[in-house]
Each structure stands twice: as structure tokens, then as C-alpha cells.
Design a protein around this motif. Sequence first.
Motif, short mmCIF file in Angstrom:
data_model
loop_
_atom_site.label_atom_id
_atom_site.label_comp_id
_atom_site.label_asym_id
_atom_site.label_seq_id
_atom_site.Cartn_x
_atom_site.Cartn_y
_atom_site.Cartn_z
N UNK A 75 0.83 -1.21 0.00
CA UNK A 75 0.00 0.00 0.00
C UNK A 75 0.87 1.26 0.00
N UNK A 76 1.89 1.27 0.84
CA UNK A 76 2.78 2.43 0.89
C UNK A 76 3.47 2.63 -0.45
N UNK A 102 -0.96 7.93 -13.22
CA UNK A 102 -2.28 7.83 -12.62
C UNK A 102 -2.49 6.40 -12.14
N UNK A 103 -3.53 6.17 -11.34
CA UNK A 103 -3.72 4.83 -10.79
C UNK A 103 -3.92 3.81 -11.91
N UNK A 104 -4.56 4.22 -13.03
CA UNK A 104 -4.76 3.23 -14.10
C UNK A 104 -3.45 2.96 -14.84
N UNK A 105 -2.58 3.99 -14.93
CA UNK A 105 -1.27 3.76 -15.55
C UNK A 105 -0.40 2.86 -14.66
N UNK A 157 -5.36 -2.40 -7.66
CA UNK A 157 -4.74 -1.10 -7.38
C UNK A 157 -5.72 -0.21 -6.63
N UNK A 158 -6.96 -0.16 -7.13
CA UNK A 158 -7.97 0.67 -6.48
C UNK A 158 -8.20 0.25 -5.04
N UNK A 159 -8.36 -1.06 -4.83
CA UNK A 159 -8.72 -1.47 -3.48
C UNK A 159 -7.55 -1.27 -2.52
N UNK A 201 -14.21 8.93 -7.30
CA UNK A 201 -13.69 7.96 -6.34
C UNK A 201 -12.35 8.44 -5.78
N UNK A 202 -12.01 7.85 -4.65
CA UNK A 202 -10.76 8.18 -3.96
C UNK A 202 -9.55 8.24 -4.90
N UNK A 203 -9.44 7.22 -5.77
CA UNK A 203 -8.23 7.13 -6.59
C UNK A 203 -8.17 8.25 -7.62
N UNK A 204 -9.32 8.79 -8.04
CA UNK A 204 -9.29 9.92 -8.96
C UNK A 204 -8.80 11.18 -8.24
N UNK A 205 -9.28 11.36 -7.00
CA UNK A 205 -8.82 12.52 -6.23
C UNK A 205 -7.34 12.40 -5.92
#
Lengths: 213, 221
Positions: free
Chosen positions: A165-166, A178-181, A193-195, B12-16
Motif C-alpha cells: 500500500x505504501x 495515474x492509478x490506471x497507468x 490497485x484501487x482497493x 472515487x478516492x483514486x481519482x482525487x
Amino acid sequence: MTAAFACGAASGLVGRAPHRQYRRMERRPGEVGEELAALMEAVALRRDRAAFAALFDRLAPRVKSYLMRLGLDAAVAEELTQEVMLIVWRRAASFDPRLAGVSTWVFTIARNKRIDALRRAAHPEIERDDPALVPAPEAAPDERTEAGQWERRLAAAIAELPREQASLLRQSFFDDRSHSEIARSSGLPLGTVKSRLRLAMARLRQAFKDGPR
Amino acid sequence: MTRISLPTHHPAEEHLLDYAAGAIDPAAALATATHLTFCPACRDRVAELEAIGGALFDELPPAPVSAGARAALFDHLDDGIDPQPEARPPLPNGGPLLPRPLAALVGGGLESLPWRRLAWNVEEAALPVAAAAMRARLMRIKPGAAIPRHRHGGSEMVAVLAGGFVDAFGEHRRGDLAVHEQDSDHQPVAQAGEDCLCLVVDEAPVRLTGFFARWLNPFLR
Ligand SMILES: [Zn+2]
């Protein structure tokens, strides 16, 4: 890129030495946060160069480190670091310890400067005097602690996060992905990744609540 | 003074997090900033995420700054006062009050934009967002009009600026931000009363060629 700050590292000018020395800040993280805030106040109220020198020595190497971690070469990172620190000097009066800690404030200035320089595009910021801004409803009794105190609680809370997580949080802030990248480049499913990010945030959110630390 | 209602659809959180980290496409950042202007709750969440950034920033191993660079900066501290704050773009006249980052792009007002009609009751105007890989446009939909059922090849953000629409995810009004992931399938219907004005940010479409392309619905263009 350097239009806002023309002097640059190469000018070879010699600066004035600070006329007063502040204690070195090798102390507990909480104290560092409070000490930085006091230095910011000295700069804002009295244009105190010695206080700014202490701020510079603490913050500038981290700004440079941040910019290099994001892929800028050392010379460019140093030039942008000067620009960031000049903004700190000039806008010291707009720093509000109720809204953010000093490190957070400087981080956001460095983040915006990087976006500006690399993409030649501004990070769209929310301005408090925007006529379209919808204010927070009637202030509820505040259960949150003063923003200036968040950083020390967060440092402790981040240290206790599970490694994966860190690591995702660091990638978000320091890898310009970004999170999707991150999902794409790491081969992790997007849902994982999201969770993980949401779990990390749920744990860290405790740090913003009042209570014994 | 009418009561200002707070948004009910949030990113959602991850977008922010992407926004707070500065790791977000500039067009998506614009849609997020639009929502943040209307949403005090998400502004608080962004402040928390930025504090996490600050704590991580504080832990970075220091990279020494050269003495010359430090000295040069100190020599220039007294140069000029802060440059004039950037000129505030005039707020467009007529139409709803737009958040400042969006107002800056709209410039002379909604009617000055190059609107393009997609159907008799739907029009769009592209917004040029510097360095964006995603595309941003305003869409204006007549009250009660339905947008044909469509799928998204990529993700899409819709920030409502005026009026509202309803789809399977509920009712969306000024300030709401709907985020649709890839492959979601929906059919929004504008609410009665006033035009529905939205900022729509999505992945740039794949250009289709060939005989069938012109039969495809105009919303995929
Ligand atoms: Zn929100």
C-alpha cells in the motif's frame, strides 16, 4: 521555463550570509513541523532572511529530490527548486497553518511548478475567492485536528501501512502515473490497485481525526 | 438566496489521489477542479491527500543544492515584489456561473464557442486544454432529450454545470461529477426545465473509416 525567475544558478553571484543562525532541525518530526511553521511566520511578518535560510536548508534539498525523483535532471531540478523557494519567500504571507502543514504547502508548490514546466500547462487550482465556489455548510463542531499537525501523524501512520500500500502511494506521488497507468505498468489488475489505495486511505484517514496521538 | 445544494455524485478516492499527486491528464484535472469548486467534502479529501503527499515529500532523501544556486537566490530575494497576479479572465456573461479554471477556457462566454450540432436537441463545443491527451468539450442538451444508448471505449467524466440528467446511476445536477469506466453502457436523459450543460472529458475517440462509419452514432465521433 525560467522566465519567472531570471537569476538562475549560473549567474555566480555571491549571496549574503544569514545574520542569525537558527537551531538545526534534527529533531522529532512533530517538532520539525511546528518549527517550520514558526519560521514561515517570521518570513511572512518580518521578511526574516535568517528564518528563510533555515527553511531553505530544510526544504530546498527535498524539493530538488522530489523533482529528480520525477525524472528531471539535476540542473533543471535545481533551477526549478530556486523558483519554488522564491515563491515560498514571496507568498509566505498566504501560508495558513490551519489549512496545511509547511511541507504540504511546499509540496503543492513544487507539484504545480513541475506540471507548469513539463507540460506548459497549469494545474487547475481551486481559488477561495472564486465566485462559483460553493462554501462548506455551517461549520460543524470540528472533530478534525489542525492541518499543521497532520504531517507528523501521517508519517507514523504511513510507516505502519502494509508495504504494497505504501509503495502504491509513493508511485502515485513520485512516478507521475495515474492509478490506471500504475495498474497497466505493474501488471496488477486495476481493481487491485484501487482497493489497495482505498485501504491505505481508510487507514491514513484516522490521522486526520482528533484524539490522543 | 436559494439554498445551495451539495453534490451527490463524487469522484472515487483514486481519482482525487491522481489529482492531488498531479498525475492526472489536464482535461481530467479540469473536470475534477470543476467538481471541487462545487464540493466542499471533496475539497477536504483533496487537502488530506495533499497532506499525505507532504508527509511523503518530507521523507525524501535530501538532494544537496549547490552553494552557488543558494547564494544566487538569496541575492535576488529583494528583486521586485511578486509579479502582478495574473489577469482574472472575465466571467462569461449569460449562462451559469462557471468555476474559474473553466471560465478561463470559455473566455468570451458560452455563445462565443464554436458550437456544433450533433442532433436537433444536442450540441457540443470542443475546449482546448493544453497538453491534454483526453479531450474536453461542453455539451448542451435540450430539456427532456435523450442521448442514444452508447458505450464508452475509455473512461469518461461528466461534470454538470446547469440543468441535470438522469441515467441508471441516478439524478445528476449542477456540481455532480459522473465517472464512467470503460465499457459502461448508459442512456442519459436531460431533465425538464432548462438546458443541461455539461463538461464532458473522455478518451480521444478512435477514428473509424469505411462504409459503416457514417452510420455510427454521432456521439462516438
Ligand atoms: Zn465531491
